[in-house]
Design a protein around this motif. Structure first.
Motif, PDB file in Angstrom:
ATOM      1  N   UNK A  26      -7.779 -35.609 -30.539  1.00 58.96           N
ATOM      2  CA  UNK A  26      -7.665 -35.539 -29.085  1.00 58.96           C
ATOM      3  C   UNK A  26      -7.085 -34.203 -28.654  1.00 58.96           C
ATOM      4  N   UNK A  27      -6.092 -33.746 -29.382  1.00 58.98           N
ATOM      5  CA  UNK A  27      -5.450 -32.487 -29.028  1.00 58.98           C
ATOM      6  C   UNK A  27      -6.412 -31.316 -29.197  1.00 58.98           C
ATOM      7  N   UNK A  28      -7.199 -31.336 -30.251  1.00 59.94           N
ATOM      8  CA  UNK A  28      -8.149 -30.256 -30.491  1.00 59.94           C
ATOM      9  C   UNK A  28      -9.254 -30.252 -29.442  1.00 59.94           C
ATOM     10  N   UNK A  29      -9.756 -31.443 -29.117  1.00 64.24           N
ATOM     11  CA  UNK A  29     -10.807 -31.516 -28.104  1.00 64.24           C
ATOM     12  C   UNK A  29     -10.273 -31.088 -26.743  1.00 64.24           C
ATOM     13  N   UNK A  30      -9.080 -31.535 -26.402  1.00 65.75           N
ATOM     14  CA  UNK A  30      -8.473 -31.123 -25.136  1.00 65.75           C
ATOM     15  C   UNK A  30      -8.334 -29.609 -25.068  1.00 65.75           C
ATOM     16  N   UNK A  31      -7.919 -29.000 -26.169  1.00 67.30           N
ATOM     17  CA  UNK A  31      -7.754 -27.545 -26.198  1.00 67.30           C
ATOM     18  C   UNK A  31      -9.096 -26.843 -26.017  1.00 67.30           C
ATOM     19  N   UNK A  32     -10.155 -27.377 -26.627  1.00 68.68           N
ATOM     20  CA  UNK A  32     -11.484 -26.778 -26.488  1.00 68.68           C
ATOM     21  C   UNK A  32     -11.963 -26.859 -25.039  1.00 68.68           C
ATOM     22  N   UNK A  33     -11.720 -27.982 -24.400  1.00 64.12           N
ATOM     23  CA  UNK A  33     -12.135 -28.149 -23.001  1.00 64.12           C
ATOM     24  C   UNK A  33     -11.331 -27.226 -22.085  1.00 64.12           C
ATOM     25  N   UNK A  34     -10.038 -27.175 -22.277  1.00 60.72           N
ATOM     26  CA  UNK A  34      -9.205 -26.306 -21.445  1.00 60.72           C
ATOM     27  C   UNK A  34      -9.549 -24.832 -21.653  1.00 60.72           C
ATOM     28  N   UNK A  35      -9.983 -24.486 -22.855  1.00 58.81           N
ATOM     29  CA  UNK A  35     -10.307 -23.090 -23.149  1.00 58.81           C
ATOM     30  C   UNK A  35     -11.485 -22.590 -22.319  1.00 58.81           C
ATOM     31  N   UNK A  36     -12.291 -23.517 -21.806  1.00 54.30           N
ATOM     32  CA  UNK A  36     -13.431 -23.121 -20.984  1.00 54.30           C
ATOM     33  C   UNK A  36     -13.018 -22.636 -19.597  1.00 54.30           C
ATOM     34  N   UNK A  37     -11.734 -22.665 -19.320  1.00 52.69           N
ATOM     35  CA  UNK A  37     -11.257 -22.092 -18.055  1.00 52.69           C
ATOM     36  C   UNK A  37     -11.644 -20.621 -17.944  1.00 52.69           C
ATOM     37  N   UNK A  38     -11.877 -19.977 -19.067  1.00 53.78           N
ATOM     38  CA  UNK A  38     -12.283 -18.561 -19.040  1.00 53.78           C
ATOM     39  C   UNK A  38     -13.648 -18.391 -18.395  1.00 53.78           C
ATOM     40  N   UNK A  39     -14.438 -19.478 -18.320  1.00 58.38           N
ATOM     41  CA  UNK A  39     -15.774 -19.408 -17.734  1.00 58.38           C
ATOM     42  C   UNK A  39     -15.805 -19.956 -16.310  1.00 58.38           C
ATOM     43  N   UNK A  40     -14.651 -20.385 -15.810  1.00 58.38           N
ATOM     44  CA  UNK A  40     -14.614 -20.958 -14.462  1.00 58.38           C
ATOM     45  C   UNK A  40     -14.868 -19.860 -13.432  1.00 58.38           C
ATOM     46  N   UNK A  41     -15.335 -20.276 -12.256  1.00 59.94           N
ATOM     47  CA  UNK A  41     -15.802 -19.274 -11.294  1.00 59.94           C
ATOM     48  C   UNK A  41     -14.695 -18.532 -10.568  1.00 59.94           C
ATOM     49  N   UNK A  42     -13.455 -18.857 -10.820  1.00 58.21           N
ATOM     50  CA  UNK A  42     -12.383 -18.068 -10.206  1.00 58.21           C
ATOM     51  C   UNK A  42     -12.347 -16.652 -10.767  1.00 58.21           C
ATOM     52  N   UNK A  94     -15.235 -39.719 -26.330  1.00 56.96           N
ATOM     53  CA  UNK A  94     -15.917 -38.742 -27.192  1.00 56.96           C
ATOM     54  C   UNK A  94     -15.391 -38.939 -28.610  1.00 56.96           C
ATOM     55  N   UNK A  95     -16.028 -39.837 -29.324  1.00 51.49           N
ATOM     56  CA  UNK A  95     -15.503 -40.275 -30.618  1.00 51.49           C
ATOM     57  C   UNK A  95     -16.075 -39.458 -31.770  1.00 51.49           C
ATOM     58  N   UNK A  96     -17.381 -39.277 -31.764  1.00 51.53           N
ATOM     59  CA  UNK A  96     -18.017 -38.536 -32.852  1.00 51.53           C
ATOM     60  C   UNK A  96     -17.986 -37.034 -32.562  1.00 51.53           C
ATOM     61  N   UNK A  97     -18.197 -36.254 -33.598  1.00 51.39           N
ATOM     62  CA  UNK A  97     -18.240 -34.799 -33.405  1.00 51.39           C
ATOM     63  C   UNK A  97     -19.411 -34.422 -32.494  1.00 51.39           C
ATOM     64  N   UNK A  98     -20.516 -35.138 -32.625  1.00 52.90           N
ATOM     65  CA  UNK A  98     -21.666 -34.870 -31.780  1.00 52.90           C
ATOM     66  C   UNK A  98     -21.333 -35.115 -30.309  1.00 52.90           C
ATOM     67  N   UNK A  99     -20.660 -36.218 -30.024  1.00 55.31           N
ATOM     68  CA  UNK A  99     -20.256 -36.506 -28.639  1.00 55.31           C
ATOM     69  C   UNK A  99     -19.275 -35.457 -28.134  1.00 55.31           C
ATOM     70  N   UNK A 100     -18.361 -35.049 -28.982  1.00 58.66           N
ATOM     71  CA  UNK A 100     -17.366 -34.064 -28.577  1.00 58.66           C
ATOM     72  C   UNK A 100     -18.021 -32.727 -28.251  1.00 58.66           C
ATOM     73  N   UNK A 101     -18.939 -32.308 -29.085  1.00 58.88           N
ATOM     74  CA  UNK A 101     -19.617 -31.034 -28.827  1.00 58.88           C
ATOM     75  C   UNK A 101     -20.504 -31.126 -27.587  1.00 58.88           C
TER      76      UNK A 101
END
Length: 253
Positions: free
Chosen positions: A9-25, A198-205
């Motif tokens: 959960x922590x790794x997936x959360x970090x991956x999602x938060x890291x996409x802030x670099x692509x946000x439109x701000x 998002x349980x499986x790696x496929x779902x997470x990606x």
């Protein structure tokens, strides 16, 4: 080849938060907008094109609800439709956006008939709605996680607009003032939903890719608006600047 392990959960959360670099701000148009560098025509164009996005939010949310087999998720997600559409035409997010349009100098008629909506905006928003209709509900939910990045950005927008654009009627800020606390609550809940289901790696990606796609949708809207703002150098053939109260014929300044 061994199957890759699912992310924690922590790794997936970090991956999602890291996409802030692509946000439109980070987009040059938003940087200029918040720095006070946009004229009335550009702000009206932004509001008019964001209207097209706002108008389709309930449809994309309804698509997520329709695809979701879990009643506990559907019940909570339905609140987004009620919030945006309001119980009557005189309330809700759509109503507040119309008020914003009027505050920046757009008539209700020209906002609703979408005469200023650019083709790039239409392609981007329509693709987002189609994505939520055709992809699994979990990916639609993950795409909505741009709300993780938006409260701080909206707060900065309100501050910047009040500082740099005092010609905008104060009533126009109602959408942002009401939306900020709602999106803060929604983002925490939605993140938990995505991390839990998002349980499986496929779902997470797929969830990570969905959020990246949504960031690109928002970026594409700004690409269109930013390109249109430079139309004085392109002869103003396509963008009908006079309809956005450009002071001179064909958008010349």
């Amino acid at each position: 080849m061994a199957e890759r392990r699912p992310l924690t959960r922590e790794e997936l959360s970090a991956e999602l938060h890291a996409l802030s670099r692509r946000y439109w701000d980070k987009h040059p148009f938003h940087v200029r907008l918040h720095a006070g560098g946009c004229g009335p025509r550009e702000i009206r164009s932004w509001v008019a094109n964001r209207w097209y996005y706002q108008r389709h939010l309930s449809q994309k949310n309804a698509a997520i609800v329709a695809n979701c087999p879990l009643p506990e998720i559907r019940r909570r997600w339905l609140a987004r439709i009620s919030y945006q559409d309001g119980r009557t035409a005189a309330e809700g997010g759509l109503h507040d956006w119309i008020v914003l349009g009027e505050a920046v100098g757009l008539s209700r008629e020209e906002l609703l008939d979408e005469r200023h909506v650019l083709r790039g905006t239409r392609f981007a928003v329509d693709s987002y709605v189609a994505f939520c209709r055709t992809r699994p509900w979990l990916e639609g939910a993950a795409a909505a996680l741009t709300e993780l990045f938006s409260p701080q950005h909206m707060t900065a927008r309100v501050q910047a607009w009040r500082e740099h654009y005092d010609w905008i009627a104060p009533a126009g800020m109602a959408y942002f003032d009401s939306r900020i606390p709602v999106v803060e609550q929604d983002s925490s809940w939605t993140l938990d939903v995505v991390l839990t289901h998002s349980v499986t790696r496929e779902q997470q990606e797929a969830s990570i890719a969905a959020l990246a796609f949504k960031c690109d949708v928002l970026g594409a809207i700004l690409d269109a608006v930013d390109y249109a703002s430079s139309c004085t150098q392109l002869g103003c053939v396509r963008f009908n600047c006079a309809q956005l109260n450009c002071p001179q014929p064909n958008g010349a300044r």
